[in-house]
Write a protein that holds these residues in place. Structure first.
Motif, PDB file in Angstrom:
ATOM      1  N   VAL A 232      13.591  41.177  31.745  1.00 43.03           N
ATOM      2  CA  VAL A 232      14.930  41.592  31.638  1.00 43.03           C
ATOM      3  C   VAL A 232      15.721  41.519  32.739  1.00 43.03           C
ATOM      4  CG1 VAL A 232      15.123  44.171  32.395  1.00 43.03           C
ATOM      5  CG2 VAL A 232      13.731  43.623  30.202  1.00 43.03           C
ATOM      6  N   GLY A 233      14.937  40.855  33.847  1.00 40.98           N
ATOM      7  CA  GLY A 233      16.008  40.733  35.266  1.00 40.98           C
ATOM      8  C   GLY A 233      17.007  39.780  34.864  1.00 40.98           C
ATOM      9  N   LEU A 234      16.382  38.657  33.821  1.00 43.01           N
ATOM     10  CA  LEU A 234      17.636  36.848  33.758  1.00 43.01           C
ATOM     11  C   LEU A 234      18.819  37.987  32.723  1.00 43.01           C
ATOM     12  CD1 LEU A 234      15.129  34.504  32.812  1.00 43.01           C
ATOM     13  CD2 LEU A 234      16.239  34.413  35.062  1.00 43.01           C
ATOM     14  N   MET A 235      18.326  38.767  31.715  1.00 43.14           N
ATOM     15  CA  MET A 235      19.220  39.022  30.796  1.00 43.14           C
ATOM     16  C   MET A 235      20.364  40.069  31.721  1.00 43.14           C
ATOM     17  SD  MET A 235      18.090  40.869  26.996  1.00 43.14           S
ATOM     18  CE  MET A 235      16.558  41.538  28.190  1.00 43.14           C
ATOM     19  N   HIS A 236      19.998  40.879  32.625  1.00 42.64           N
ATOM     20  CA  HIS A 236      20.335  41.053  33.136  1.00 42.64           C
ATOM     21  C   HIS A 236      21.439  40.556  34.444  1.00 42.64           C
ATOM     22  CE1 HIS A 236      22.100  44.562  35.521  1.00 42.64           C
ATOM     23  NE2 HIS A 236      21.653  44.303  37.314  1.00 42.64           N
ATOM     24  N   PHE A 237      20.747  39.765  34.910  1.00 44.18           N
ATOM     25  CA  PHE A 237      21.072  38.699  36.046  1.00 44.18           C
ATOM     26  C   PHE A 237      23.059  37.456  34.915  1.00 44.18           C
ATOM     27  CE2 PHE A 237      22.031  34.040  36.982  1.00 44.18           C
ATOM     28  CZ  PHE A 237      22.482  33.757  38.500  1.00 44.18           C
ATOM     29  N   PHE A 238      22.640  37.360  33.994  1.00 47.03           N
ATOM     30  CA  PHE A 238      23.419  36.573  32.398  1.00 47.03           C
ATOM     31  C   PHE A 238      24.637  37.428  32.809  1.00 47.03           C
ATOM     32  CE2 PHE A 238      20.631  33.226  32.402  1.00 47.03           C
ATOM     33  CZ  PHE A 238      20.914  32.384  33.171  1.00 47.03           C
ATOM     34  N   ARG A 239      24.245  38.655  32.398  1.00 47.99           N
ATOM     35  CA  ARG A 239      25.800  39.817  31.709  1.00 47.99           C
ATOM     36  C   ARG A 239      26.576  40.093  33.399  1.00 47.99           C
ATOM     37  NH1 ARG A 239      26.240  45.114  32.761  1.00 47.99           N
ATOM     38  NH2 ARG A 239      24.994  44.934  34.535  1.00 47.99           N
ATOM     39  N   PHE A 240      25.823  40.225  34.572  1.00 44.67           N
ATOM     40  CA  PHE A 240      26.573  41.235  35.996  1.00 44.67           C
ATOM     41  C   PHE A 240      27.402  39.481  36.536  1.00 44.67           C
ATOM     42  CE2 PHE A 240      26.670  42.307  40.473  1.00 44.67           C
ATOM     43  CZ  PHE A 240      27.297  43.404  39.808  1.00 44.67           C
ATOM     44  N   ALA A 241      26.729  38.568  35.942  1.00 39.43           N
ATOM     45  CA  ALA A 241      27.270  37.644  36.469  1.00 39.43           C
ATOM     46  C   ALA A 241      28.805  37.475  35.680  1.00 39.43           C
ATOM     47  CB  ALA A 241      26.530  35.570  35.986  1.00 39.43           C
ATOM     48  N   ALA A 242      28.336  38.147  34.813  1.00 36.16           N
ATOM     49  CA  ALA A 242      30.532  38.003  33.693  1.00 36.16           C
ATOM     50  C   ALA A 242      31.025  39.497  34.351  1.00 36.16           C
ATOM     51  CB  ALA A 242      29.790  38.213  32.382  1.00 36.16           C
ATOM     52  N   VAL A 243      29.967  40.483  34.426  1.00 35.85           N
ATOM     53  CA  VAL A 243      30.748  41.940  34.458  1.00 35.85           C
ATOM     54  C   VAL A 243      31.216  41.593  35.697  1.00 35.85           C
ATOM     55  CG1 VAL A 243      30.037  43.870  34.863  1.00 35.85           C
ATOM     56  CG2 VAL A 243      29.421  42.488  32.689  1.00 35.85           C
ATOM     57  N   ALA A 244      30.782  41.085  36.387  1.00 37.89           N
ATOM     58  CA  ALA A 244      30.700  41.091  37.769  1.00 37.89           C
ATOM     59  C   ALA A 244      32.376  40.218  38.435  1.00 37.89           C
ATOM     60  CB  ALA A 244      30.303  40.532  39.571  1.00 37.89           C
ATOM     61  N   SER A 245      32.395  38.885  38.084  1.00 40.01           N
ATOM     62  CA  SER A 245      33.674  38.274  37.682  1.00 40.01           C
ATOM     63  C   SER A 245      34.636  38.696  37.175  1.00 40.01           C
ATOM     64  CB  SER A 245      33.119  36.145  37.627  1.00 40.01           C
ATOM     65  OG  SER A 245      31.998  36.241  37.990  1.00 40.01           O
ATOM     66  N   GLY A 246      34.778  39.453  36.108  1.00 42.25           N
ATOM     67  CA  GLY A 246      35.553  40.132  36.008  1.00 42.25           C
ATOM     68  C   GLY A 246      36.721  41.287  36.068  1.00 42.25           C
ATOM     69  N   SER A 247      35.515  41.952  36.361  1.00 43.98           N
ATOM     70  CA  SER A 247      35.919  43.424  37.441  1.00 43.98           C
ATOM     71  C   SER A 247      36.095  42.530  38.812  1.00 43.98           C
ATOM     72  CB  SER A 247      34.626  44.361  36.984  1.00 43.98           C
ATOM     73  OG  SER A 247      33.786  44.047  38.082  1.00 43.98           O
ATOM     74  N   PHE A 248      36.289  42.525  39.381  1.00 45.93           N
ATOM     75  CA  PHE A 248      36.151  41.674  40.626  1.00 45.93           C
ATOM     76  C   PHE A 248      38.062  41.378  40.800  1.00 45.93           C
ATOM     77  CE2 PHE A 248      36.693  39.710  44.720  1.00 45.93           C
ATOM     78  CZ  PHE A 248      36.479  40.801  45.220  1.00 45.93           C
ATOM     79  N   TRP A 249      37.634  40.362  39.764  1.00 44.95           N
ATOM     80  CA  TRP A 249      39.260  39.522  39.719  1.00 44.95           C
ATOM     81  C   TRP A 249      39.690  39.421  38.598  1.00 44.95           C
ATOM     82  CZ3 TRP A 249      39.868  36.757  43.607  1.00 44.95           C
ATOM     83  CH2 TRP A 249      38.897  35.982  44.557  1.00 44.95           C
ATOM     84  N   TRP A 250      39.779  40.293  37.487  1.00 43.43           N
ATOM     85  CA  TRP A 250      40.905  40.946  36.969  1.00 43.43           C
ATOM     86  C   TRP A 250      41.647  40.984  37.689  1.00 43.43           C
ATOM     87  CZ3 TRP A 250      42.775  44.875  35.493  1.00 43.43           C
ATOM     88  CH2 TRP A 250      44.162  44.997  34.094  1.00 43.43           C
ATOM     89  N   PRO A 251      41.417  42.586  38.332  1.00 46.42           N
ATOM     90  CA  PRO A 251      42.576  43.807  38.891  1.00 46.42           C
ATOM     91  C   PRO A 251      43.734  42.371  39.814  1.00 46.42           C
ATOM     92  CG  PRO A 251      40.324  44.002  39.314  1.00 46.42           C
ATOM     93  CD  PRO A 251      40.399  43.276  39.153  1.00 46.42           C
ATOM     94  N   TYR A 252      43.532  41.283  40.298  1.00 40.88           N
ATOM     95  CA  TYR A 252      43.444  39.904  41.468  1.00 40.88           C
ATOM     96  C   TYR A 252      45.006  39.276  40.356  1.00 40.88           C
ATOM     97  CZ  TYR A 252      44.908  36.117  45.100  1.00 40.88           C
ATOM     98  OH  TYR A 252      45.074  36.361  45.690  1.00 40.88           O
ATOM     99  N   TYR A 253      44.379  38.553  38.757  1.00 39.31           N
ATOM    100  CA  TYR A 253      44.426  38.009  38.247  1.00 39.31           C
ATOM    101  C   TYR A 253      46.201  38.305  37.624  1.00 39.31           C
ATOM    102  CZ  TYR A 253      45.169  35.527  33.441  1.00 39.31           C
ATOM    103  OH  TYR A 253      45.954  35.094  32.442  1.00 39.31           O
ATOM    104  N   ALA A 254      45.943  39.649  37.146  1.00 37.65           N
ATOM    105  CA  ALA A 254      46.433  40.304  36.339  1.00 37.65           C
ATOM    106  C   ALA A 254      48.257  40.436  37.649  1.00 37.65           C
ATOM    107  CB  ALA A 254      46.579  42.214  36.378  1.00 37.65           C
ATOM    108  N   GLN A 255      47.582  40.992  38.597  1.00 37.09           N
ATOM    109  CA  GLN A 255      48.832  40.883  39.728  1.00 37.09           C
ATOM    110  C   GLN A 255      49.597  39.283  40.555  1.00 37.09           C
ATOM    111  OE1 GLN A 255      47.726  43.959  42.706  1.00 37.09           O
ATOM    112  NE2 GLN A 255      46.305  43.863  41.910  1.00 37.09           N
ATOM    113  N   THR A 256      48.884  38.546  40.567  1.00 39.18           N
ATOM    114  CA  THR A 256      49.542  37.295  41.463  1.00 39.18           C
ATOM    115  C   THR A 256      49.620  36.588  39.742  1.00 39.18           C
ATOM    116  OG1 THR A 256      46.821  36.818  41.230  1.00 39.18           O
ATOM    117  CG2 THR A 256      47.453  37.942  43.555  1.00 39.18           C
ATOM    118  N   GLU A 257      48.821  35.932  38.870  1.00 41.03           N
ATOM    119  CA  GLU A 257      49.538  35.039  37.930  1.00 41.03           C
ATOM    120  C   GLU A 257      49.675  36.038  36.377  1.00 41.03           C
ATOM    121  OE1 GLU A 257      46.380  32.447  37.070  1.00 41.03           O
ATOM    122  OE2 GLU A 257      44.533  32.390  38.696  1.00 41.03           O
ATOM    123  N   ALA A 258      49.997  37.199  35.979  1.00 42.17           N
ATOM    124  CA  ALA A 258      50.861  37.867  34.933  1.00 42.17           C
ATOM    125  C   ALA A 258      51.562  38.397  35.673  1.00 42.17           C
ATOM    126  CB  ALA A 258      49.358  38.730  34.552  1.00 42.17           C
ATOM    127  N   GLY A 259      51.521  38.830  37.093  1.00 47.78           N
ATOM    128  CA  GLY A 259      52.644  39.335  37.891  1.00 47.78           C
ATOM    129  C   GLY A 259      53.268  41.003  36.743  1.00 47.78           C
TER     130      GLY A 259
END
Length: 328
Positions: A232-259
């Motif tokens: 369960v820990g490994l599943m959560h690790f890989f799930r959170f790796a993707a979720v944390a990356s997406g939730s943190f960087w998408w707003p920055y990506y949307a504002q700086t690269e997508a305008g």
């Protein structure tokens, strides 16, 4: 005429409904805190000075706080679920307030690091309370409600940005001032909350047997539990790796690269967050009907299918459906 006295079953139902409300507030602000820094990151860097690389370092350090939250969450076996939940809510509120008065990136990083320790522990304790308080036939649905509030917290961040909270005199700091609200909720609900019966029974049995080691940090790694914890820990690790990356960087990506503007980014988060909240509720029902494992596999596959292309899209119109489905 005799006054009406609710039956024990009715009293339990009312208590669980109030408990669900308090836990929902806790997870709501856990989601709020996870989204708010990501959304206002460009404003923070412009105000306090910093680069994209430094933002990555901040995210890494703050993430370590989430990991250390496990050490605090483990204390629920020593001091009880109720007491630790109240401690984490107060701690999170203080950390968020300290973020609001940050005068440098270093101060902000430390404040968010502290806040994340309490936020991560708060999440773990809230889920534990649901599992121990609610009967099996209502557990999946209750977990769906509590966890959906996490996404609703993100929606609120987006709605506040769309409404222009960043245009007030406090600028980006206004978003963190809102984090004081959980302390008010604690003041209103703390007396209604009791310790979970399961915890009380285990503690009583341990004391009767003369054992005092329930809170040992390595207790979950006993041979009979190790395989499940690791899986369960490994599943959560890989799930959170993707979720944390997406939730943190998408707003920055949307504002700086997508305008996209901060207001439009916030609106998109609000719309997608509603879809995500529905996703939690659907998952809760699906777990009860089809099982935990099949539901998990379907959701992971869907997250990858829509999450990966999300960061290849530069058209705001095309981006919205992918964002909605990825968050769902």
């Amino acid at each position: 005429m005799q006054p009406y006295t609710p039956s024990q079953e009715e009293q339990e139902h009312r208590y669980r409904r109030h408990l669900l409300g308090m836990l929902s507030v806790a997870t709501f602000f856990e989601g709020y805190d996870n989204f708010v820094l990501a959304l206002v990151l460009p404003l923070v860097l412009a105000d306090l000075g910093g680069s994209e690389a430094e933002a990555g370092v901040i995210r890494a350090i703050v993430g370590i706080g989430s990991v250390l939250g496990f050490l605090l969450a483990a204390q629920a076996d020593r001091i009880g679920r109720r007491r630790l939940l109240l401690i984490t809510i107060v701690g999170y509120t203080i950390g968020t307030f300290l973020t609001a008065i940050s005068f440098s990136l270093a101060w902000l990083t430390v404040a968010q690091f502290v806040a994340q320790i309490f936020v991560a522990s708060e999440w773990a304790v809230a889920v534990t309370i649901v599992v121990e308080e609610f009967p099996v036939h209502r557990r999946g649905r209750s977990l769906g409600i509590v966890t959906s509030m996490n996404t609703l917290g993100g929606i609120t961040v987006g709605v506040l940005a769309f409404l222009g909270l960043q245009n007030t005199p406090l600028d980006w700091r206004a978003f963190f001032v809102v984090g004081i609200v959980p302390l008010i909720a604690v003041a209103l609900w703390r007396r209604r909350m009791r310790e979970t019966p399961m915890y009380q029974e285990v503690r009583a049995a341990s004391r009767a047997a003369g054992r005092h080691d329930e809170g040992r940090i390595f207790e979950p790694w006993r041979p009979q539990l190790r395989r499940t914890v690791l899986a369960v820990g490994l599943m959560h690790f890989f799930r959170f790796a993707a979720v944390a990356s997406g939730s943190f960087w998408w707003p920055y990506y949307a504002q700086t690269e997508a305008g996209m503007s901060l207001s439009l980014t916030g609106l998109y988060l609000g719309i997608a967050g509603l879809t995500g909240a529905v996703g939690f509720i659907v998952a809760g029902r699906a777990m009860e009907r089809f099982g935990r494992r099949p539901t998990f596999l379907v959701y992971v596959a869907g997250a990858a299918l829509f999450g990966v292309p999300l960061f290849q899209i530069h058209s705001p119109g095309v981006m919205l459906p992918f964002l909605c489905l990825a968050i769902f």
